[in-house]
Design a protein around this motif. Structure first.
Motif, PDB file in Angstrom:
ATOM      1  N   ALA A 133     -10.686   5.483   2.323  1.00  0.00           N
ATOM      2  CA  ALA A 133      -9.327   5.108   2.679  1.00  0.00           C
ATOM      3  C   ALA A 133      -8.897   5.876   3.913  1.00  0.00           C
ATOM      4  O   ALA A 133      -9.327   7.002   4.130  1.00  0.00           O
ATOM      5  CB  ALA A 133      -8.374   5.411   1.523  1.00  0.00           C
ATOM      6  N   ASN A 134      -8.047   5.233   4.720  1.00  0.00           N
ATOM      7  CA  ASN A 134      -7.391   5.967   5.797  1.00  0.00           C
ATOM      8  C   ASN A 134      -6.181   6.642   5.182  1.00  0.00           C
ATOM      9  O   ASN A 134      -5.360   5.984   4.545  1.00  0.00           O
ATOM     10  CB  ASN A 134      -6.933   5.007   6.896  1.00  0.00           C
ATOM     11  CG  ASN A 134      -8.053   4.627   7.820  1.00  0.00           C
ATOM     12  OD1 ASN A 134      -9.176   5.090   7.669  1.00  0.00           O
ATOM     13  ND2 ASN A 134      -7.744   3.782   8.778  1.00  0.00           N
ATOM     14  N   ASN A 143      -9.990   9.250   8.058  1.00  0.00           N
ATOM     15  CA  ASN A 143     -10.673   8.412   7.078  1.00  0.00           C
ATOM     16  C   ASN A 143     -11.339   9.316   6.058  1.00  0.00           C
ATOM     17  O   ASN A 143     -12.126  10.185   6.407  1.00  0.00           O
ATOM     18  CB  ASN A 143     -11.708   7.519   7.767  1.00  0.00           C
ATOM     19  CG  ASN A 143     -12.345   6.544   6.799  1.00  0.00           C
ATOM     20  OD1 ASN A 143     -13.291   6.887   6.104  1.00  0.00           O
ATOM     21  ND2 ASN A 143     -11.822   5.333   6.727  1.00  0.00           N
TER      22      ASN A 143
ATOM     23  N   HIS B   9      -3.105  -3.246   0.858  1.00  0.00           N
ATOM     24  CA  HIS B   9      -4.488  -2.931   1.203  1.00  0.00           C
ATOM     25  C   HIS B   9      -4.900  -1.529   0.764  1.00  0.00           C
ATOM     26  O   HIS B   9      -6.062  -1.288   0.489  1.00  0.00           O
ATOM     27  CB  HIS B   9      -4.696  -3.055   2.710  1.00  0.00           C
ATOM     28  CG  HIS B   9      -4.212  -4.351   3.271  1.00  0.00           C
ATOM     29  ND1 HIS B   9      -4.766  -5.553   2.912  1.00  0.00           N
ATOM     30  CD2 HIS B   9      -3.199  -4.638   4.125  1.00  0.00           C
ATOM     31  CE1 HIS B   9      -4.135  -6.527   3.553  1.00  0.00           C
ATOM     32  NE2 HIS B   9      -3.176  -6.001   4.281  1.00  0.00           N
ATOM     33  N   CYS B  10      -3.966  -0.594   0.749  1.00  0.00           N
ATOM     34  CA  CYS B  10      -4.316   0.816   0.546  1.00  0.00           C
ATOM     35  C   CYS B  10      -3.794   1.394  -0.768  1.00  0.00           C
ATOM     36  O   CYS B  10      -4.163   2.509  -1.132  1.00  0.00           O
ATOM     37  CB  CYS B  10      -3.771   1.664   1.689  1.00  0.00           C
ATOM     38  SG  CYS B  10      -4.301   1.118   3.314  1.00  0.00           S
ATOM     39  N   ARG B  13       1.424   4.662  -1.311  1.00  0.00           N
ATOM     40  CA  ARG B  13       1.398   5.705  -0.283  1.00  0.00           C
ATOM     41  C   ARG B  13       2.813   6.198  -0.001  1.00  0.00           C
ATOM     42  O   ARG B  13       3.778   5.463  -0.165  1.00  0.00           O
ATOM     43  CB  ARG B  13       0.795   5.148   1.016  1.00  0.00           C
ATOM     44  CG  ARG B  13      -0.646   4.705   0.891  1.00  0.00           C
ATOM     45  CD  ARG B  13      -1.548   5.867   0.552  1.00  0.00           C
ATOM     46  NE  ARG B  13      -2.931   5.451   0.512  1.00  0.00           N
ATOM     47  CZ  ARG B  13      -3.730   5.495   1.572  1.00  0.00           C
ATOM     48  NH1 ARG B  13      -3.282   5.905   2.724  1.00  0.00           N
ATOM     49  NH2 ARG B  13      -4.993   5.119   1.460  1.00  0.00           N
ATOM     50  N   HIS B  58       1.753   0.286   8.586  1.00  0.00           N
ATOM     51  CA  HIS B  58       1.059   1.370   7.902  1.00  0.00           C
ATOM     52  C   HIS B  58       0.203   2.120   8.936  1.00  0.00           C
ATOM     53  O   HIS B  58      -1.019   2.008   8.927  1.00  0.00           O
ATOM     54  CB  HIS B  58       0.207   0.809   6.765  1.00  0.00           C
ATOM     55  CG  HIS B  58      -0.220   1.875   5.801  1.00  0.00           C
ATOM     56  ND1 HIS B  58      -1.018   1.623   4.724  1.00  0.00           N
ATOM     57  CD2 HIS B  58       0.071   3.189   5.758  1.00  0.00           C
ATOM     58  CE1 HIS B  58      -1.219   2.761   4.055  1.00  0.00           C
ATOM     59  NE2 HIS B  58      -0.571   3.716   4.675  1.00  0.00           N
ATOM     60  N   GLY B  61      -2.602   4.372   7.755  1.00  0.00           N
ATOM     61  CA  GLY B  61      -3.537   3.779   6.795  1.00  0.00           C
ATOM     62  C   GLY B  61      -4.274   2.617   7.420  1.00  0.00           C
ATOM     63  O   GLY B  61      -5.040   2.802   8.370  1.00  0.00           O
ATOM     64  N   CYS B  62      -4.012   1.416   6.927  1.00  0.00           N
ATOM     65  CA  CYS B  62      -4.755   0.246   7.388  1.00  0.00           C
ATOM     66  C   CYS B  62      -4.237  -0.283   8.726  1.00  0.00           C
ATOM     67  O   CYS B  62      -4.832  -1.173   9.302  1.00  0.00           O
ATOM     68  CB  CYS B  62      -4.700  -0.853   6.336  1.00  0.00           C
ATOM     69  SG  CYS B  62      -3.012  -1.301   5.860  1.00  0.00           S
TER      70      CYS B  62
END
Lengths: 184, 91
Positions: A133-134, A143, B9-10, B13, B58, B61-62
């Motif tokens: 995951a980022n 990452n 997707h993540c 958060r 995001h 993140g993604c």
């Protein structure tokens, strides 16, 4: 005019003066073949299939249709070209071998150390081995992938590597942490 | 401020990972639309209290754009969808 380029690691001179290994160890890889792969519109499944079917590549989730691909088999100079050939028109490839730094944090307190800066549930049930995951670590985006029960790989942009190591040292202040290059 | 966002997707958060662009409702006018339509689109925003739709990115993140439906009074988050999916219905 000819130039002699010399590869200098982002953390050269900052770490590596003391070779020691404590309970928890942050190991910084000197060279690693890294590339960013972005699948073309509607071609995520095809690109993922090619990446997964091949044992030479390690594709880590970065976003939908986007992976950070590392390779132990290919050299940093050839990975991007190799991926471009394999993926053909399904994806776009950008070489990141010198743009990112790979760090491996391992030890019994690895998850606890990371939890001091990363707001993601790192319990083995929620973040199993192989999950990537980022994530945001303090103020840095990186990452993160779990490579084992007690080990994580962190891939960070080159210019942030120094700040990340400093952050990790602070995060690990109440744990026993040593930092060194993986190879001398 | 809603502090936990469930990225499609993540996963869940913290809000620090996101950049907030603002209201997701204005629709970009046609290039040759009237000056009034463009002025409304660029400058005028409603300031509601309650349930709103916003564009969030995001960034840590993604890096995808998301449409977050949340209540700016109770901080409750109702839905988070990828902006590409959310836009399919509107287009």
């Amino acid at each position: 005019m000819a130039y002699d380029y010399q590869a200098v690691h982002a953390l050269d001179g900052m770490i590596g003066a003391i070779a020691e290994r404590r309970a928890n160890h942050l190991s910084v890889h000197r060279t690693m073949a890294i590339a960013m792969v972005l699948a073309g519109p509607g071609q995520t499944a095809e690109a993922a299939g090619i990446l997964v079917s091949n044992g030479e590549f390690e594709a880590r989730f970065s976003g939908p249709g986007e992976w950070l691909v590392l390779s132990q088999v290919h050299a940093p100079e050839t990975l991007a070209a190799e991926l471009s050939v394999r993926l053909g028109g399904f994806a776009f490839v950008v070489d990141q071998s010198h743009g990112r730094v790979v760090l491996t944090l391992s030890g019994p307190d690895a998850a606890r150390i990371l939890a001091n800066g990363i707001a993601v549930d790192l319990h083995a049930d929620a973040f199993p081995v192989g999950r990537a995951a980022n994530v945001l670590c303090n103020h840095l985006s990186l990452n993160l992938v779990r490579t084992g029960d007690q080990s994580f790989d962190l891939v960070v942009m080159r210019s942030f590597a120094g700040a990340l190591v400093d952050d990790l040292k602070v995060m690990a202040r109440s744990h026993d942490l040593s930092v060194d290059f993986a190879t001398r | 401020m809603a502090s936990l966002i469930s990225c499609p997707h993540c996963g869940t958060r913290p809000k620090e990972e996101f950049f907030i662009r603002g209201d997701a409702n204005p629709v970009r006018p046609a290039p040759m639309a009237t000056d009034e339509a463009w002025n409304d689109y660029v400058h005028l925003r409603v300031n509601p209290r309650g349930r709103i739709r916003e564009h969030w990115q995001h960034v840590a993140g993604c890096r995808r754009w998301l449409v977050v439906e949340r209540d700016n009074f109770t901080h409750e988050v109702f839905a988070v969808t990828d902006a590409a999916k959310a836009g399919e219905g509107a287009r």
